[in-house]
Design an enzyme around this catalytic site. Structure first.
Site, PDB file in Angstrom:
ATOM      1  N   GLY A 264      -1.042 -34.866  -4.316  1.00 15.80           N
ATOM      2  CA  GLY A 264      -2.272 -34.138  -4.584  1.00 15.80           C
ATOM      3  C   GLY A 264      -2.031 -33.068  -5.626  1.00 15.80           C
ATOM      4  O   GLY A 264      -0.875 -32.787  -5.975  1.00 15.80           O
ATOM      5  N   LYS A 265      -3.081 -32.491  -6.136  1.00  8.61           N
ATOM      6  CA  LYS A 265      -2.943 -31.371  -7.069  1.00  8.61           C
ATOM      7  C   LYS A 265      -4.275 -30.656  -7.171  1.00  8.61           C
ATOM      8  O   LYS A 265      -5.325 -31.258  -6.938  1.00  8.61           O
ATOM      9  CB  LYS A 265      -2.524 -31.870  -8.459  1.00  8.61           C
TER      10      LYS A 265
END
Ligand code: NAD
Length: 421
Positions: free
Chosen positions: A110-111
Site C-alpha cells: 500500500g502507499k
C-alpha cells in the site's frame, strides 16, 4: 514498450507496470493472474478541509492505494510532497507489494500521499492536516487491514498524530495501526536507521560478491534525508569515503572525503548541505555522474534516465530511494556492467523493521536495538542471496532477479487463495 521520451515527464506508474510485465513474461504468468496483479486493488482519493492559522479554510487532496492484499494486510508509507499524484502513489503501492514479498514478510503493498509542501505549514497546520487526512483514509486503515509508515517528509511525530487519531476514533490505544512511531509510543528501536542499515547490508554483500574492498570505495549519495544521511554515516562506518552528497537545493563534493556527521549538523543548521566548508558545490545532475565506486540514490523517482545513465561511473548502484532508475536507464547500466541493487531489495530494511515494530506492538513487547539489527541482517542477507541466485541462474540483472522472486511469491499466494466469489 518505452516509458521514456526526451520531452514528456516519466510516469512512475507506467514504469512500475513495465517492470512487472517483464517479470510476468519471464515467469510465463497465467494471463488472468497477470491482469489482476497489474492493477491496484483499491484506490481512495480524499479532498479534505484544514483550518489555517490565519482563519481561512484550505482543501487538500490525498490518496491511499492498496495494490495487493494476497499475502497479508497492506503496508506502505505516506508521503507529503507538492508533486504527489495518484499515479505515483499507485507505483509506490505496487513496489511495496514486491518489496514485502522479496524479503518474505507477511504483507501486501500500500502507499499514501498528500499533495502539500509541508515546509510551508506551521506545526499546528501540519497536525490538523495529518489528523484530518488520517480520519478520511481510516475507512481502509487498521492493524489487520492497512498499516501506514513514514516516507518522504513524514516523521515519527506525524505517525504519533496518526496513531492518536485512530485510537480516539475507536476509543482505545492501537499502537499497531502505524509504524515508524516514536519509541515512547510503541516505536521500534532501530526503525529510524532501518532503511539505510538494510541498504548497507546489501552493499556489503554486493561488494563481497564483486571482490570490492569497501575501505577503498568512494561513495556518492543523492538525497540527505532519513535514508541518505544515515546510509552515508553507515558507509563511513564500513570504512568507505563519502565524496559527494546532495539535497533538493544541490550537492557538495570533496574527493578527499566528507564527514557525514558534520554535513548533517551543517544541514540542520543551514537547511541544506550546500556551502559546507571545504567542499565544492555541485548540482544533483553532477552528483549522479561523479567519479565514485558506489552511488546511492536516496531522493526521488526517475533520477537516472536515458540522458545520464551512460555517464554513471559507479560500479554499484544501491537504490535507497524508490524508483530512481527508469527501465531504459536500467538497460544502459546493465550493458555497462553496473551492479544494480534494486529498490525493492535495497530499501526493504525500512518495511522489515516496520514489520518488527508491528509484531512488538501486537505482542506488547519491546526488543533491544541489537536484537532488531541482528534480525534485520538475517532477513536482508537471505533476500540478497536469493535474488543473487535467481539473477545468476537466469543470467539477468538483480532487478529482474528480485522481480522474479517477488512476483512468483505473490502470484502463488493469489492463485492458492483462488478467485472470490
Ligand atoms: P526524507 O524526506 O527524509 O529525505 C529526502 C531527501 O531528498 C531530502 O534531503 C531532500 O532535500 C532530498 N531531495 C529532494 N529532492 C531532491 C532532488 N531533486 N535531488 C536530490 N535530493 C533531493 O525522505 P526519506 O524517507 O529519506 O526517503 C527518501 C527515499 O527513500 C524516497 O524515495 C523514499 O520512498 C525511500 N524510502 C524511504 C524509506 C523510509 O523508511 N524512510 C523506506 C523505503 C524507501
Amino acid at each position: 514498450m518505452t516509458t521514456e521520451s526526451a520531452t514528456a515527464p516519466i510516469n512512475a506508474w507506467q514504469v512500475a507496470q513495465h517492470q512487472f510485465d517483464l517479470a510476468a513474461e519471464m515467469l510465463n504468468l497465467d494471463p488472468g493472474l497477470r491482469r489482476v496483479l497489474r492493477e491496484p486493488r483499491r484506490e481512495l482519493t480524499v479532498h479534505f478541509p484544514v483550518k489555517m492559522d490565519d482563519g481561512s479554510v484550505q482543501v487538500y487532496t490525498g490518496y491511499r492505494v492498496q495494490h495487493n492484499l494476497g499475502r497479508g494486510p497492506a503496508k506502505g508509507g505516506i508521503r507529503y510532497h507538492q508533486d504527489v499524484s495518484l499515479d505515483e502513489v499507485k507505483a509506490l503501492a505496487m513496489w511495496m507489494t514486491w518489496k514485502c514479498a522479496v524479503v518474505g514478510i507477511p504483507y501486501g503493498g500500500g502507499k499514501g500521499g498528500v499533495i502539500v509542501d509541508p515546509k510551508k505549514l506551521s506545526k499546528k497546520e501540519l497536525e490538523g492536516l495529518s489528523r484530518r487526512y488520517f480520519s478520511e483514509i481510516s475507512v481502509l486503515i487498521g492493524p489487520e487491514r492497512d498499516i501506514p509508515a513514514p516516507d518522504v517528509n513524514t516523521t515519527p511525530q506525524i505517525m504519533a498524530w496518526f496513531m492518536d487519531t485512530y485510537s480516539m476514533h475507536v476509543g482505545y490505544t492501537v499502537p499497531g495501526v502505524v509504524t515508524g512511531k516514536p519509541i515512547s509510543l510503541g516505536g521500534s528501536e532501530g526503525r529510524n536507521e532501518a532503511t539505510a542499515r538494510g541498504c548497507v547490508f546489501t552493499i556489503v554483500k554486493a561488494a563481497a560478491h564483486l571482490g570490492m574492498d569497501l575501505k577503498k570505495c568512494k561513495v556518492a549519495v543523492q538525497g540527505y534525508g532519513n535514508a541518505g544521511s544515515i546510509a552515508a554515516q553507515l558507509m563511513a562506518a564500513e570504512g568507505s569515503s563519502i565524496i559527494a552528497v546532495s539535497d533538493s537545493s544541490g550537492g557538495i563534493r570533496n574527493m578527499a572525503g566528507l564527514d557525514p556527521d558534520r554535513v548533517l549538523a551543517w544541514k540542520k543548521e543551514h537547511g541544506t548541505v550546500k556551502g559546507f566548508p571545504g567542499a565544492e558545490d555541485i548540482t544533483n545532475a553532477e552528483l549522479l555522474v561523479t567519479e565514485c565506486d558506489i552511488l546511492i540514490p536516496a531522493a526521488y523517482e526517475n533520477q537516472i534516465t536515458v540522458t545520464n545513465a551512460s555517464q554513471v561511473k559507479a560500479k554499484i548502484v544501491a537504490e535507497a530511494a524508490n524508483g530512481p532508475t527508469t527501465p531504459e536507464a536500467d538497460e544502459i547500466l546493465a550493458a555497462k556492467g553496473v551492479f544494480m541493487i534494486p529498490d525493492i531489495l535495497a530499501n526493504a530494511g525500512g518495511v522489515t523493521v516496520s514489520y518488527f515494530e508491528w509484531v512488538q506492538d501486537l505482542n506488547r513487547d519491546h526488543w533491544t536495538e541489537q536484537d532488531v539489527n541482528a534480525k534485520l541482517k538475517v532477513i536482508m542477507d537471505k533476500a540478497f542471496a536469493e535474488v543473487l541466485a535467481q539473477s545468476l541462474k537466469h543470467k539477468v540483472n538483480m532487478r529482474t532477479g528480485a522481480y522474479l522472486n517477488a512476483v512468483q511469491r505473490v502470484a502463488d499466494a493469489t492463485a492458492m487463495r483462488g478467485l472470490y466469489p
